[in-house]
Design an enzyme around this catalytic site. Structure first.
Site, PDB file in Angstrom:
ATOM      1  N   CYS A   2       0.865  -1.197   0.000  1.00  0.00           N
ATOM      2  CA  CYS A   2       0.000   0.000   0.000  1.00  0.00           C
ATOM      3  C   CYS A   2       0.898   1.242   0.000  1.00  0.00           C
ATOM      4  O   CYS A   2       2.099   1.148   0.131  1.00  0.00           O
ATOM      5  CB  CYS A   2      -0.862  -0.002   1.247  1.00  0.00           C
ATOM      6  SG  CYS A   2      -1.748  -1.535   1.459  1.00  0.00           S
ATOM      7  N   ARG A  27       1.389   1.949  -6.027  1.00  0.00           N
ATOM      8  CA  ARG A  27       1.567   0.912  -4.997  1.00  0.00           C
ATOM      9  C   ARG A  27       0.255   0.256  -4.621  1.00  0.00           C
ATOM     10  O   ARG A  27       0.232  -0.829  -4.045  1.00  0.00           O
ATOM     11  CB  ARG A  27       2.203   1.525  -3.741  1.00  0.00           C
ATOM     12  CG  ARG A  27       3.607   2.053  -3.907  1.00  0.00           C
ATOM     13  CD  ARG A  27       4.125   2.630  -2.615  1.00  0.00           C
ATOM     14  NE  ARG A  27       4.242   1.575  -1.615  1.00  0.00           N
ATOM     15  CZ  ARG A  27       5.295   0.764  -1.531  1.00  0.00           C
ATOM     16  NH1 ARG A  27       6.285   0.886  -2.395  1.00  0.00           N
ATOM     17  NH2 ARG A  27       5.369  -0.178  -0.622  1.00  0.00           N
ATOM     18  N   TRP A  75      -3.934  -1.700  -1.106  1.00  0.00           N
ATOM     19  CA  TRP A  75      -3.846  -2.831  -2.038  1.00  0.00           C
ATOM     20  C   TRP A  75      -4.291  -4.021  -1.193  1.00  0.00           C
ATOM     21  O   TRP A  75      -3.527  -4.535  -0.382  1.00  0.00           O
ATOM     22  CB  TRP A  75      -2.410  -2.993  -2.514  1.00  0.00           C
ATOM     23  CG  TRP A  75      -2.223  -4.090  -3.486  1.00  0.00           C
ATOM     24  CD1 TRP A  75      -1.782  -5.362  -3.239  1.00  0.00           C
ATOM     25  CD2 TRP A  75      -2.482  -4.041  -4.889  1.00  0.00           C
ATOM     26  NE1 TRP A  75      -1.753  -6.087  -4.382  1.00  0.00           N
ATOM     27  CE2 TRP A  75      -2.177  -5.332  -5.407  1.00  0.00           C
ATOM     28  CE3 TRP A  75      -2.941  -3.078  -5.752  1.00  0.00           C
ATOM     29  CZ2 TRP A  75      -2.318  -5.639  -6.759  1.00  0.00           C
ATOM     30  CZ3 TRP A  75      -3.074  -3.391  -7.091  1.00  0.00           C
ATOM     31  CH2 TRP A  75      -2.777  -4.655  -7.581  1.00  0.00           C
ATOM     32  N   ASN A  99       0.828  -0.478   6.178  1.00  0.00           N
ATOM     33  CA  ASN A  99       1.159  -1.235   4.976  1.00  0.00           C
ATOM     34  C   ASN A  99       1.843  -2.507   5.448  1.00  0.00           C
ATOM     35  O   ASN A  99       2.763  -2.457   6.239  1.00  0.00           O
ATOM     36  CB  ASN A  99       2.098  -0.417   4.079  1.00  0.00           C
ATOM     37  CG  ASN A  99       2.566  -1.233   2.878  1.00  0.00           C
ATOM     38  OD1 ASN A  99       1.919  -2.217   2.509  1.00  0.00           O
ATOM     39  ND2 ASN A  99       3.685  -0.857   2.306  1.00  0.00           N
ATOM     40  N   GLY A 100       1.357  -3.667   4.995  1.00  0.00           N
ATOM     41  CA  GLY A 100       1.971  -4.929   5.396  1.00  0.00           C
ATOM     42  C   GLY A 100       0.892  -5.926   5.788  1.00  0.00           C
ATOM     43  O   GLY A 100      -0.283  -5.747   5.466  1.00  0.00           O
ATOM     44  N   GLU A 480       7.692 -20.349 -20.216  1.00  0.00           N
ATOM     45  CA  GLU A 480       7.659 -18.995 -19.644  1.00  0.00           C
ATOM     46  C   GLU A 480       8.916 -18.221 -20.018  1.00  0.00           C
ATOM     47  O   GLU A 480       8.855 -17.044 -20.378  1.00  0.00           O
ATOM     48  CB  GLU A 480       7.502 -19.093 -18.120  1.00  0.00           C
ATOM     49  CG  GLU A 480       7.598 -17.791 -17.372  1.00  0.00           C
ATOM     50  CD  GLU A 480       6.580 -16.735 -17.799  1.00  0.00           C
ATOM     51  OE1 GLU A 480       5.620 -17.084 -18.511  1.00  0.00           O
ATOM     52  OE2 GLU A 480       6.765 -15.560 -17.459  1.00  0.00           O
ATOM     53  N   LYS A 484       8.911 -14.683 -22.071  1.00  0.00           N
ATOM     54  CA  LYS A 484       9.582 -13.469 -21.574  1.00  0.00           C
ATOM     55  C   LYS A 484      10.492 -12.894 -22.649  1.00  0.00           C
ATOM     56  O   LYS A 484      10.487 -11.714 -22.938  1.00  0.00           O
ATOM     57  CB  LYS A 484      10.419 -13.777 -20.330  1.00  0.00           C
ATOM     58  CG  LYS A 484       9.694 -13.965 -19.048  1.00  0.00           C
ATOM     59  CD  LYS A 484       9.104 -12.724 -18.438  1.00  0.00           C
ATOM     60  CE  LYS A 484       7.698 -12.400 -18.797  1.00  0.00           C
ATOM     61  NZ  LYS A 484       6.625 -13.334 -18.594  1.00  0.00           N
ATOM     62  N   GLU A 487       8.451 -11.519 -25.763  1.00  0.00           N
ATOM     63  CA  GLU A 487       7.589 -10.325 -25.602  1.00  0.00           C
ATOM     64  C   GLU A 487       8.377  -9.054 -25.348  1.00  0.00           C
ATOM     65  O   GLU A 487       7.846  -7.978 -25.552  1.00  0.00           O
ATOM     66  CB  GLU A 487       6.514 -10.542 -24.540  1.00  0.00           C
ATOM     67  CG  GLU A 487       6.976 -10.794 -23.141  1.00  0.00           C
ATOM     68  CD  GLU A 487       5.783 -10.980 -22.189  1.00  0.00           C
ATOM     69  OE1 GLU A 487       4.720 -10.389 -22.410  1.00  0.00           O
ATOM     70  OE2 GLU A 487       5.923 -11.727 -21.226  1.00  0.00           O
ATOM     71  N   HIS A 503      11.817 -35.340 -31.893  1.00  0.00           N
ATOM     72  CA  HIS A 503      10.656 -35.657 -32.751  1.00  0.00           C
ATOM     73  C   HIS A 503      10.387 -34.530 -33.747  1.00  0.00           C
ATOM     74  O   HIS A 503       9.251 -34.152 -33.977  1.00  0.00           O
ATOM     75  CB  HIS A 503       9.430 -35.903 -31.862  1.00  0.00           C
ATOM     76  CG  HIS A 503       9.611 -37.056 -30.936  1.00  0.00           C
ATOM     77  ND1 HIS A 503       9.581 -38.358 -31.354  1.00  0.00           N
ATOM     78  CD2 HIS A 503       9.899 -37.080 -29.612  1.00  0.00           C
ATOM     79  CE1 HIS A 503       9.814 -39.159 -30.326  1.00  0.00           C
ATOM     80  NE2 HIS A 503      10.010 -38.416 -29.259  1.00  0.00           N
ATOM     81  N   LYS A 599      -1.033  -4.579 -20.604  1.00  0.00           N
ATOM     82  CA  LYS A 599      -0.843  -5.261 -19.318  1.00  0.00           C
ATOM     83  C   LYS A 599      -2.049  -6.151 -19.016  1.00  0.00           C
ATOM     84  O   LYS A 599      -1.925  -7.181 -18.403  1.00  0.00           O
ATOM     85  CB  LYS A 599      -0.655  -4.245 -18.189  1.00  0.00           C
ATOM     86  CG  LYS A 599      -0.340  -4.853 -16.828  1.00  0.00           C
ATOM     87  CD  LYS A 599       0.912  -5.689 -16.861  1.00  0.00           C
ATOM     88  CE  LYS A 599       1.124  -6.499 -15.589  1.00  0.00           C
ATOM     89  NZ  LYS A 599       2.201  -7.519 -15.757  1.00  0.00           N
TER      90      LYS A 599
END
Ligand code: AGP
Length: 604
Positions: A2, A27, A75, A99-100, A480, A484, A487, A503, A599
């Site tokens: 946050c 944040r 958040w 925050n936490g 993945e 990365k 993109e 194969h 995004k």
């Protein structure tokens, strides 16, 4: 993750808080609030959604003259994004922002409820202000009450607390979540989660360290170290460029988010991974009754974390698990049965294909659970259960910390489910928990590793393509790693099961075909080794990533010997992320905003 701001001074306090919160919206922004005390007057405002809703709500409010003030953008980690759950949280005459994650909040909340306190919110934060006022009444000293409150809470926190009982003071504490104190020549005092909120207002800054706490007044700030000893405040000049401050010195948000992985996974586990059990408050007793199969639906990177977890669901939880790409699933007329738990995975919680797939499953009567990073998103709202990854906002379009926290959370859920199904022993679970707790270390980026990858990346700027190869859970990691690279560098790359190369794809092998081989020691090493030898024999250029030296490698990145495949998985994941980023940087691409990508893919 946050955003927190605080201010002591004579200027108009609302504007200072809102300007600071605007800089911290990156944040967290599912709700926001401010609280102000000037002389005897206590005022607070909260609003759900974007900060502009709070700005609108406070447009007629002014807070001139000397006073103290705190603000917060949220958040969500505990409790839905609602006005009641928004910070600041109020006691009888005090406000707190935090925050936490407070790991022992339930125990504290129960103790406070038993002493007659009524709670308004579902958050962990609210226990702080009630605990403070309880101790204030017992000790009749605000700072002692604050100190005792901090001693009682476990977990990660950055806290600002103000009280009508001492209207010229802000109490502060920091442990695990960022908090800094800003100073200027007008004798004002600022608090913030990061530099950007006070650039242009303060010119000197002190970054609090874990365990530090104290109180601030207009003419003095008193700081104590984690052992409770008085500590001198050594400030340093404050940065002046806001954007670089948001990136906190990193070149790109993606780079910052790769480095953050080691910390955010601690949040993912907080309050969930205990010494001998995995706990999910979000899952009500009986929710998983009758479930005898798992189907996971996702897109892109989220699909890769799903695929990796499918090996664990079957191997550990002994439950059938299949994984579908959402855009395929939607039109294949799938056969669905009600004994199947339908899991979606999504960083944004807004991916159209994944959302539609979820609605299909719900129409077929399946129970649904989502692993998501954004509370109150469409997919979260549509799901029966939401397990938040707590990665904090991910600004880089190429997903990194979201992938790491998804994969970790899935591993945790597999263990949770395996326990519920009685297919693993207590000893096995405790061993797995020990490995889960090694994850932050496995994700740590060292200067030595990063500079090696930076040097090595210069050799991979051309060629007619890349193969990322792996076996078992390292096959989804190969997918993945390829995504990365694709993109953000725009170079062609494919992830492939190592055993499949012979194969057909091995026909592509030559010195201009770069093969990134994921060669873990804990899983099928001899098998992957022979696959890579086949490629090397055909003159493919090999970058081997392994704890075991591999003499046929043209390039070699040595990882640590681990005792669990998932620890090797996370360490190799960081390497593939850094490699993609360093190649893209050398090619001069916009790492954070790659061409053609968004995004959140809310279109079909
Ligand atoms: C990953 O780096 C990409 N940005 C993309 O593949 C992404 O993972 C995919 O669009 C799914 O997004 P979601 O996790 O928000 O659903």
């Amino acid at each position: 993750m946050c955003g927190i701001v605080g201010y002591i001074g004579e200027d108009e306090k609302k504007e200072i808080l809102l300007e600071g919160l605007k800089e911290l919206e990156y944040r967290g922004y599912d709700s926001a609030g401010i609280a102000v005390i000037d002389k005897e007057h206590l005022e607070s405002f909260k609003a759900v959604g974007k900060l502009e809703n709070l700005i609108r709500k406070t447009q007629d409010f002014k807070a001139p003259g000397f006073g103290v003030a705190i603000g917060h953008t949220r958040w969500a980690t505990h409790g839905k994004p609602t006005e009641l759950n928004a910070h600041p949280h109020l006691g009888k005459y005090s406000y707190v922002v935090h925050n936490g994650i407070i790991e022992n909040y339930q125990e504290l909340k129960k103790e406070l409820i038993n002493s007659g306190i009524n709670f308004l919110s579902q958050t962990d934060t609210e226990v702080i202000v009630h605990l403070f006022e309880k101790y204030k009444e017992e000790l009749n000293d605000n700072f002692e009450a604050f100190k005792k409150t901090i001693e009682r809470i476990d977990g990660a926190y950055a806290i600002l607390l103000i009280t009508k009982d001492e209207p010229d003071t802000i109490f502060f504490a920091k442990n695990g979540s960022p908090l800094l104190i800003g100073f200027n020549d007008k004798n004002e005092v600022f608090f913030a989660s990061s530099d950007t909120a006070i650039i242009g207002k303060a010119n000197r800054v002190y970054y609090l360290e874990d365990g530090e706490f104290g109180y601030a007044k207009k003419d003095k700030v008193v700081l104590f170290d984690k052992d409770g000893n008085l500590k001198e405040i050594n400030t340093k000049p404050l940065a002046t460029d806001k954007l670089s401050a948001q990136k906190e010195g990193f070149r790109f948000f993606m780079e910052k988010e790769i480095y953050e992985q080691s910390n955010v996974v601690v949040d993912t586990m907080l309050g969930r991974v205990l010494d001998s059990e995995i706990v999910f408050d979000e899952i009500k007793e009986g929710f998983l009754d009758g479930i005898d199969a798992i189907k996971i639906c996702a897109c892109g990177t989220s699909y890769h974390s799903a695929l990796a977890s499918s090996y664990l669901f079957e191997r550990i939880a002994k439950i059938r698990c299949d994984v579908e790409i959402a855009s395929e699933f939607r039109y294949k007329e799938p056969l669905l049965s009600k004994d199947t738990l339908f899991i979606t995975i999504s960083q944004s919680g807004e991916t159209a294909d994944t959302l539609e797939a979820l609605k299909m499953a719900k129409r077929a009567g399946l129970k649904s659970l989502t692993i998501c990073n954004v509370d109150n998103s469409s997919i979260v709202r549509e799901s029966d259960v939401a397990l938040l990854t707590r990665a904090g906002i991910e600004k880089g379009v190429a997903s990194t910390k979201a992938f790491a926290t998804q994969t970790l959370l899935l591993w945790m859920f597999v263990l949770y489910l395996a326990s519920k199904r009685g297919v693993i022993s207590k000893e096995f679970l405790e061993e797995e928990i020990r490995h889960l707790r090694e994850t932050p270390k496995a994700l740590k980026v060292t200067d030595k590793l990063h500079s090696k990858i930076h040097r090595l990346s210069k050799r991979y700027l051309h060629g007619h393509g890349f193969f990322f190869i792996g076996r078992d859970i390292f096959y989804p990691l190969a997918l993945e790693g390829a995504l990365k690279l694709k993109e953000i560098s725009y170079l062609h790359a494919e992830g492939y099961p190592a055993g499949e190369m012979k194969h057909g794809p091995i026909a592509l092998a030559d010195s201009e075909l770069f093969t990134i081989a994921l060669m873990p020691k804990t899983l099928l090493y001899e098998k992957i080794k022979s696959n890579v030898e086949e490629l090397s024999a055909r003159d493919a250029t090999i970058l081997a990533i392994s704890p075991e030296p591999f003499e046929l490698a043209d390039d070699f990145i040595q990882t640590k010997y681990a005792t669990h495949p998932m620890i090797e998985f996370f360490e190799m994941m960081v390497i593939t992320q850094l490699l993609a980023m360093e190649v893209a940087i050398r090619l001069g691409n916009d790492v954070d905003m790659p061409r053609n990508l968004a995004k959140s893919v809310t279109v079909e």
